[in-house]
Design an enzyme around this catalytic site. Sequence first.
Site, PDB file in Angstrom:
ATOM      1  N   GLU A   1      43.791  33.720  44.776  1.00 54.60           N
ATOM      2  CA  GLU A   1      43.706  34.783  45.787  1.00 54.60           C
ATOM      3  C   GLU A   1      43.681  36.140  45.090  1.00 54.60           C
ATOM      4  OE1 GLU A   1      43.619  34.347  49.176  1.00 54.60           O
ATOM      5  OE2 GLU A   1      43.543  32.188  48.814  1.00 54.60           O
ATOM      6  N   GLY A   2      42.973  37.092  45.658  1.00 56.83           N
ATOM      7  CA  GLY A   2      42.984  38.446  45.114  1.00 56.83           C
ATOM      8  C   GLY A   2      41.832  38.754  44.181  1.00 56.83           C
ATOM      9  N   CYS A   3      40.906  37.819  44.044  1.00 54.54           N
ATOM     10  CA  CYS A   3      39.719  38.056  43.217  1.00 54.54           C
ATOM     11  C   CYS A   3      38.521  38.254  44.128  1.00 54.54           C
ATOM     12  CB  CYS A   3      39.450  36.862  42.304  1.00 54.54           C
ATOM     13  SG  CYS A   3      40.693  36.608  41.039  1.00 54.54           S
ATOM     14  N   GLU A   4      37.676  39.234  43.796  1.00 55.05           N
ATOM     15  CA  GLU A   4      36.452  39.445  44.575  1.00 55.05           C
ATOM     16  C   GLU A   4      35.509  38.262  44.412  1.00 55.05           C
ATOM     17  OE1 GLU A   4      34.439  43.119  43.816  1.00 55.05           O
ATOM     18  OE2 GLU A   4      36.160  44.305  44.447  1.00 55.05           O
ATOM     19  N   SER A   5      35.434  37.729  43.208  1.00 53.16           N
ATOM     20  CA  SER A   5      34.601  36.557  42.935  1.00 53.16           C
ATOM     21  C   SER A   5      35.437  35.310  43.201  1.00 53.16           C
ATOM     22  CB  SER A   5      34.150  36.550  41.480  1.00 53.16           C
ATOM     23  OG  SER A   5      33.480  37.746  41.171  1.00 53.16           O
TER      24      SER A   5
END
Length: 143
Positions: A49-53
């Site tokens: 969680e928390g990654c754009e990709s």
Amino acid sequence: MNLPANAQAALQAFSACAGWEQRARLLMQWGDQLAPLNDDERCEANRVEGCESQVWLLAEATAAHWQFRASSDARLLRGLLALLLVRVNGLTQAELTQLDLPGWFTQLGLARHLSPSRSNGLLAVLARMQQLLATANQGRTSH
């Protein structure tokens, strides 16, 4: 703390780069060497969680040493993950908690080139590693 052999190799390779273009190419080459995850491993439970990709992270402890595997749908991020894994794989939990990952990417000459979203993504991966370590400890103490 001594660097694992693969991490030393990465540091030497990135230190030899003249500029960002060379580092970016090398980064993608490192990413291409990441062992692919199978479809079952690319599941929601392993997603960071928390990654754009899209980023997936798996961890496994053998004796007291940790091995992580990761992948991403973004090529540059796969390179960053590969460099992260050469730095953390084989470490004990105590070593992992003391690790200065921003310092590692600074040593590689990459920190100043990371966009805020990539830096946040790497921090999210690190937070997920800490979660996996904590979960494993709870599992060991509950027996």
